[in-house]
Design a protein around this motif. Structure first.
Motif, PDB file in Angstrom:
ATOM      1  N   ARG A 160       4.677  -4.721 -19.701  1.00  0.00           N
ATOM      2  CA  ARG A 160       4.272  -4.343 -18.353  1.00  0.00           C
ATOM      3  C   ARG A 160       5.166  -5.066 -17.340  1.00  0.00           C
ATOM      4  NH1 ARG A 160      -0.162  -1.317 -18.768  1.00  0.00           N
ATOM      5  NH2 ARG A 160      -1.556  -1.679 -20.541  1.00  0.00           N
ATOM      6  N   THR A 161       5.862  -4.269 -16.539  1.00  0.00           N
ATOM      7  CA  THR A 161       6.849  -4.820 -15.614  1.00  0.00           C
ATOM      8  C   THR A 161       6.238  -5.823 -14.641  1.00  0.00           C
ATOM      9  OG1 THR A 161       7.921  -2.645 -15.709  1.00  0.00           O
ATOM     10  CG2 THR A 161       8.743  -4.210 -14.067  1.00  0.00           C
ATOM     11  N   GLU A 162       5.123  -5.461 -14.022  1.00  0.00           N
ATOM     12  CA  GLU A 162       4.553  -6.330 -13.003  1.00  0.00           C
ATOM     13  C   GLU A 162       4.036  -7.634 -13.597  1.00  0.00           C
ATOM     14  OE1 GLU A 162       1.686  -6.183  -9.058  1.00  0.00           O
ATOM     15  OE2 GLU A 162       1.821  -4.434 -10.373  1.00  0.00           O
ATOM     16  N   GLU A 163       3.467  -7.582 -14.795  1.00  0.00           N
ATOM     17  CA  GLU A 163       2.972  -8.810 -15.419  1.00  0.00           C
ATOM     18  C   GLU A 163       4.119  -9.762 -15.735  1.00  0.00           C
ATOM     19  OE1 GLU A 163       0.669  -7.569 -18.762  1.00  0.00           O
ATOM     20  OE2 GLU A 163      -1.139  -7.220 -17.557  1.00  0.00           O
ATOM     21  N   LEU A 164       5.234  -9.219 -16.239  1.00  0.00           N
ATOM     22  CA  LEU A 164       6.407 -10.057 -16.495  1.00  0.00           C
ATOM     23  C   LEU A 164       6.949 -10.630 -15.193  1.00  0.00           C
ATOM     24  CD1 LEU A 164       8.462  -8.104 -19.198  1.00  0.00           C
ATOM     25  CD2 LEU A 164       7.213 -10.238 -19.502  1.00  0.00           C
ATOM     26  N   ALA A 165       6.989  -9.794 -14.141  1.00  0.00           N
ATOM     27  CA  ALA A 165       7.478 -10.258 -12.840  1.00  0.00           C
ATOM     28  C   ALA A 165       6.610 -11.386 -12.310  1.00  0.00           C
ATOM     29  CB  ALA A 165       7.505  -9.094 -11.850  1.00  0.00           C
ATOM     30  N   GLN A 166       5.298 -11.266 -12.468  1.00  0.00           N
ATOM     31  CA  GLN A 166       4.392 -12.318 -12.007  1.00  0.00           C
ATOM     32  C   GLN A 166       4.595 -13.610 -12.794  1.00  0.00           C
ATOM     33  OE1 GLN A 166       0.706 -10.158 -12.445  1.00  0.00           O
ATOM     34  NE2 GLN A 166       0.571  -9.729 -10.253  1.00  0.00           N
ATOM     35  N   CYS A 167       4.838 -13.488 -14.086  1.00  0.00           N
ATOM     36  CA  CYS A 167       5.070 -14.670 -14.912  1.00  0.00           C
ATOM     37  C   CYS A 167       6.335 -15.394 -14.458  1.00  0.00           C
ATOM     38  CB  CYS A 167       5.181 -14.263 -16.375  1.00  0.00           C
ATOM     39  SG  CYS A 167       5.203 -15.663 -17.518  1.00  0.00           S
ATOM     40  N   THR A 203       3.101  -8.548  -0.802  1.00  0.00           N
ATOM     41  CA  THR A 203       2.669  -7.739  -1.949  1.00  0.00           C
ATOM     42  C   THR A 203       1.349  -8.251  -2.526  1.00  0.00           C
ATOM     43  OG1 THR A 203       4.064  -9.079  -3.432  1.00  0.00           O
ATOM     44  CG2 THR A 203       5.031  -7.051  -2.535  1.00  0.00           C
ATOM     45  N   TRP A 204       1.384  -9.272  -3.357  1.00  0.00           N
ATOM     46  CA  TRP A 204       0.202  -9.715  -4.091  1.00  0.00           C
ATOM     47  C   TRP A 204      -0.806 -10.474  -3.225  1.00  0.00           C
ATOM     48  CZ3 TRP A 204       4.814 -11.686  -6.994  1.00  0.00           C
ATOM     49  CH2 TRP A 204       5.264 -10.739  -7.925  1.00  0.00           C
ATOM     50  N   LYS A 205      -0.294 -11.232  -2.248  1.00  0.00           N
ATOM     51  CA  LYS A 205      -1.166 -12.082  -1.415  1.00  0.00           C
ATOM     52  C   LYS A 205      -2.033 -13.017  -2.278  1.00  0.00           C
ATOM     53  CE  LYS A 205      -1.414  -8.842   2.462  1.00  0.00           C
ATOM     54  NZ  LYS A 205      -0.338  -7.946   1.957  1.00  0.00           N
ATOM     55  N   ALA A 206      -1.410 -13.596  -3.287  1.00  0.00           N
ATOM     56  CA  ALA A 206      -2.128 -14.456  -4.237  1.00  0.00           C
ATOM     57  C   ALA A 206      -2.171 -15.898  -3.749  1.00  0.00           C
ATOM     58  CB  ALA A 206      -1.446 -14.396  -5.599  1.00  0.00           C
ATOM     59  N   ASP A 207      -3.279 -16.591  -4.048  1.00  0.00           N
ATOM     60  CA  ASP A 207      -3.349 -18.011  -3.732  1.00  0.00           C
ATOM     61  C   ASP A 207      -2.687 -18.800  -4.861  1.00  0.00           C
ATOM     62  OD1 ASP A 207      -5.175 -18.093  -5.841  1.00  0.00           O
ATOM     63  OD2 ASP A 207      -6.916 -18.167  -4.531  1.00  0.00           O
ATOM     64  N   GLU A 208      -2.575 -20.111  -4.663  1.00  0.00           N
ATOM     65  CA  GLU A 208      -1.825 -20.925  -5.617  1.00  0.00           C
ATOM     66  C   GLU A 208      -2.432 -20.898  -7.015  1.00  0.00           C
ATOM     67  OE1 GLU A 208      -1.066 -25.591  -5.954  1.00  0.00           O
ATOM     68  OE2 GLU A 208       0.279 -24.616  -4.527  1.00  0.00           O
ATOM     69  N   SER A 209      -3.743 -20.982  -7.123  1.00  0.00           N
ATOM     70  CA  SER A 209      -4.375 -20.990  -8.445  1.00  0.00           C
ATOM     71  C   SER A 209      -4.098 -19.693  -9.191  1.00  0.00           C
ATOM     72  CB  SER A 209      -5.881 -21.225  -8.318  1.00  0.00           C
ATOM     73  OG  SER A 209      -6.498 -20.174  -7.583  1.00  0.00           O
ATOM     74  N   THR A 210      -4.061 -18.587  -8.451  1.00  0.00           N
ATOM     75  CA  THR A 210      -3.742 -17.294  -9.082  1.00  0.00           C
ATOM     76  C   THR A 210      -2.293 -17.269  -9.534  1.00  0.00           C
ATOM     77  OG1 THR A 210      -5.378 -16.141  -7.719  1.00  0.00           O
ATOM     78  CG2 THR A 210      -3.663 -14.797  -8.743  1.00  0.00           C
ATOM     79  N   ILE A 211      -1.396 -17.761  -8.681  1.00  0.00           N
ATOM     80  CA  ILE A 211       0.024 -17.789  -9.041  1.00  0.00           C
ATOM     81  C   ILE A 211       0.242 -18.620 -10.301  1.00  0.00           C
ATOM     82  CG2 ILE A 211       2.298 -18.622  -8.323  1.00  0.00           C
ATOM     83  CD1 ILE A 211       1.488 -17.909  -5.434  1.00  0.00           C
ATOM     84  N   LEU A 212      -0.401 -19.768 -10.378  1.00  0.00           N
ATOM     85  CA  LEU A 212      -0.250 -20.622 -11.549  1.00  0.00           C
ATOM     86  C   LEU A 212      -0.801 -19.952 -12.800  1.00  0.00           C
ATOM     87  CD1 LEU A 212      -1.174 -24.121 -10.065  1.00  0.00           C
ATOM     88  CD2 LEU A 212       1.101 -23.126 -10.394  1.00  0.00           C
ATOM     89  N   SER A 213      -1.849 -19.146 -12.647  1.00  0.00           N
ATOM     90  CA  SER A 213      -2.441 -18.467 -13.806  1.00  0.00           C
ATOM     91  C   SER A 213      -1.528 -17.399 -14.379  1.00  0.00           C
ATOM     92  CB  SER A 213      -3.780 -17.830 -13.415  1.00  0.00           C
ATOM     93  OG  SER A 213      -3.595 -16.662 -12.617  1.00  0.00           O
ATOM     94  N   TRP A 214      -0.561 -16.955 -13.593  1.00  0.00           N
ATOM     95  CA  TRP A 214       0.373 -15.929 -14.083  1.00  0.00           C
ATOM     96  C   TRP A 214       1.316 -16.466 -15.154  1.00  0.00           C
ATOM     97  CZ3 TRP A 214       1.898 -14.058  -8.515  1.00  0.00           C
ATOM     98  CH2 TRP A 214       0.879 -13.239  -8.014  1.00  0.00           C
TER      99      TRP A 214
END
Length: 261
Positions: A231-238, A189-200
């Motif tokens: 926002r559903t996706e923002e909460l899911a990312q957090c 889905t997101w294909k996020a790197d670690e720094s992006t994941i941590l920023s969530w």
């Protein structure tokens, strides 16, 4: 009750020698935070070393019995399964049910090719949502959709039902399976790197979109009102970020990870 994530020894957990995010923030601001059980009684840490050692012995006996049971139906297990030394670091954070539920919704929608609802409202319960229910019925091999409350540092990727050291029955899985689920969800889905994941891990996601002018001290301390939407996706990312950090900590430290509520 709210939802916390805890990764650390079970001795430390059951002796209440850890502090959740609310307690940590309250103390950092010079305030006292009293935690209570379901009956309203104050939960106090166990200070007597003999009692702590007794709790540790119970945990170790439980883990040894669990290892023996797993060996009868599968591959050999290490003995002990993990080290239950009480004085160790632990990880904790608070996604609460709103964000954790949003992650379950995101996962269920992805697996079933359903569009993700843009918003969820305050007091929405993922476990009552038809999409999540359907996802749970089809994903018996996915720990996040299988009512798992405890992930253990053992060398397999299974889900099973057992009694916890306190006697409660629950679904249990492994850290390896949870990490695999998170990695697959991100890669698909997101294909996020670690720094992006941590920023969530950002408390702004806990502020209702209809009241963005508010600036609470951590979203879960914010007084929610009926009709607030998020926002559903923002909460899911957090929630994803919290679990990502928790499972990596637990794997590195070789300790269990559990849902506390």
């Amino acid at each position: 009750m709210g939802l916390d994530i805890y990764a650390g020894t079970l001795t430390q957990y059951y002796s209440h020698n850890w502090k959740n995010k609310v307690q940590q923030i309250a103390e950092a601001n010079g305030k006292k935070c009293v935690m209570t059980d379901g009956l309203g009684n104050e939960i106090k840490p166990v200070e007597d070393n003999a009692e702590i050692m007794e709790i540790r012995a119970i945990i170790c006996q439980w883990a040894e019995k669990l290892a023996a049971g797993l060996e009868q139906i599968g591959e050999p297990m290490p003995h002990p399964l993990w080290d239950e030394i009480n004085e160790r670091d632990y990880f904790t954070d608070k996604p609460d049910w709103m964000a954790f539920g949003a992650l379950l919704m995101f996962l269920a929608c992805h697996m079933q090719n359903y569009p993700l609802p843009e918003y969820v409202e305050n007091r929405w319960c993922a476990f009552d949502d038809p999409i999540v229910k359907k996802g749970k019925s089809k994903a018996s091999d996915v720990s996040l959709l299988s009512d798992v409350t405890l992930w253990l540092p053992i060398p397999n990727e299974s889900i099973f039902v057992t009694n916890l050291p306190n006697g409660d029955e629950t679904h249990v899985s492994t850290l390896l399976l949870l990490k695999q689920e998170l990695e697959e969800l991100n890669s698909q889905t997101w294909k996020a790197d670690e720094s992006t994941i941590l920023s969530w891990r950002d408390d702004k996601y806990y502020i209702p979109v209809n009241r963005k002018e508010s600036k609470p001290l951590l979203g879960f301390l914010f007084r929610k009102k009926q009709g607030d939407k998020y926002r559903t996706e923002e909460l899911a990312q957090c929630a994803f970020s919290i679990l990502y950090q928790a499972v990596n900590f637990a794997i590195e430290q070789k300790v269990p990870l559990l849902l506390d509520y």
